[in-house]
Design an enzyme around this catalytic site. Sequence first.
Site, PDB file in Angstrom:
ATOM      1  N   MET A  97       0.835  -1.224  -0.180  1.00 17.68           N
ATOM      2  CA  MET A  97      -0.195   0.014  -0.120  1.00 17.68           C
ATOM      3  C   MET A  97       1.016   1.183  -0.024  1.00 17.68           C
ATOM      4  O   MET A  97       1.739   1.484   0.705  1.00 17.68           O
ATOM      5  CB  MET A  97      -0.901  -0.041   1.164  1.00 17.68           C
ATOM      6  CG  MET A  97      -2.001  -0.975   1.374  1.00 17.68           C
ATOM      7  SD  MET A  97      -2.870  -1.012   2.789  1.00 17.68           S
ATOM      8  CE  MET A  97      -1.587  -1.591   3.729  1.00 17.68           C
ATOM      9  N   GLY A 157       5.206  -0.710   7.911  1.00 11.38           N
ATOM     10  CA  GLY A 157       6.499  -0.227   7.070  1.00 11.38           C
ATOM     11  C   GLY A 157       7.295   1.106   7.780  1.00 11.38           C
ATOM     12  O   GLY A 157       7.225   1.233   9.071  1.00 11.38           O
ATOM     13  N   GLY A 185       0.445   2.976   6.281  1.00  5.55           N
ATOM     14  CA  GLY A 185       1.212   2.151   5.715  1.00  5.55           C
ATOM     15  C   GLY A 185       0.567   1.035   5.676  1.00  5.55           C
ATOM     16  O   GLY A 185      -0.691   0.684   6.008  1.00  5.55           O
ATOM     17  N   SER A 186       1.039  -0.267   5.391  1.00  2.00           N
ATOM     18  CA  SER A 186       2.123  -0.442   4.423  1.00  2.00           C
ATOM     19  C   SER A 186       2.074  -1.802   3.435  1.00  2.00           C
ATOM     20  O   SER A 186       2.272  -1.680   2.362  1.00  2.00           O
ATOM     21  CB  SER A 186       3.407  -0.083   4.952  1.00  2.00           C
ATOM     22  OG  SER A 186       3.795  -1.226   5.734  1.00  2.00           O
ATOM     23  N   ARG A 187       1.937  -2.961   4.242  1.00  7.73           N
ATOM     24  CA  ARG A 187       1.733  -4.187   3.321  1.00  7.73           C
ATOM     25  C   ARG A 187       1.116  -5.286   4.057  1.00  7.73           C
ATOM     26  O   ARG A 187       0.733  -5.308   5.415  1.00  7.73           O
ATOM     27  CB  ARG A 187       3.254  -4.816   3.087  1.00  7.73           C
ATOM     28  CG  ARG A 187       3.427  -5.893   2.018  1.00  7.73           C
ATOM     29  CD  ARG A 187       4.795  -6.406   1.889  1.00  7.73           C
ATOM     30  NE  ARG A 187       5.001  -7.469   2.365  1.00  7.73           N
ATOM     31  CZ  ARG A 187       6.147  -7.915   2.795  1.00  7.73           C
ATOM     32  NH1 ARG A 187       7.114  -7.215   2.617  1.00  7.73           N
ATOM     33  NH2 ARG A 187       6.558  -9.137   3.368  1.00  7.73           N
TER      34      ARG A 187
END
Length: 218
Positions: A97, A157, A185-187
């Site tokens: 993201m 992140g 964030g982020s993943r």
Amino acid sequence: MFHKEGYKIMTVTAIILIAINMISYNLIDTYWIKFAILVLSILFFLLIIQFFRNPKRAAVHNNEHIVSPVDGKVVAIEEVYEKEYFKDKRLQISIFMSPINVHVTRHPVGGKVTYSKYHPGKFLVAWHPKSSEENERTTVVVKNEVAGEILYRQIAGALAKRIVNYAEVDTEVVQGSDSGFIKFGSRVDVFVPIGTKVKVEINQKVKGAVSVIADVAS
């Protein structure tokens, strides 16, 4: 529509920016400097609130489909050894993201939550190879009657400093419903059984609760 996790941050940010502009209005005589501060304040506030967008998604419930838990871009599709819960090989689909993506996390499948755990950790950049094991993260497993147990992991992140996870063990969840939030964030990594049909490609953009990333139909 904004996510509830953002209301406090947005309110505090608005108060601070209003105070800054009131002070600048009273203490600074140069008009263009006051105007520049106002414009920068507005832009900064818009940047903050866009992080907390929470668009409603009409998820089509299908026990054979695994939907993307977040908005973003597919950055990895690989066979890995998942050592926290399954302790065997799984197919990992990773979605990154960017700061402009919606940061709501949604349940990729419906079913019963069988595992939910928070891990404090570092804040390496999300694409770092060790981020999935060393960064702040949460791991959630949902047991679906067709797909079996599907694990997804929220990973913070470099910018993300706070992960929110709503999944509680033994609760029933609906595919596509809110399961948490990653602030700034982020993943998210999704782990599916080996042999599952992957429906996305590297660098493909996906939408949370809408895009089908895998299909367990035989």
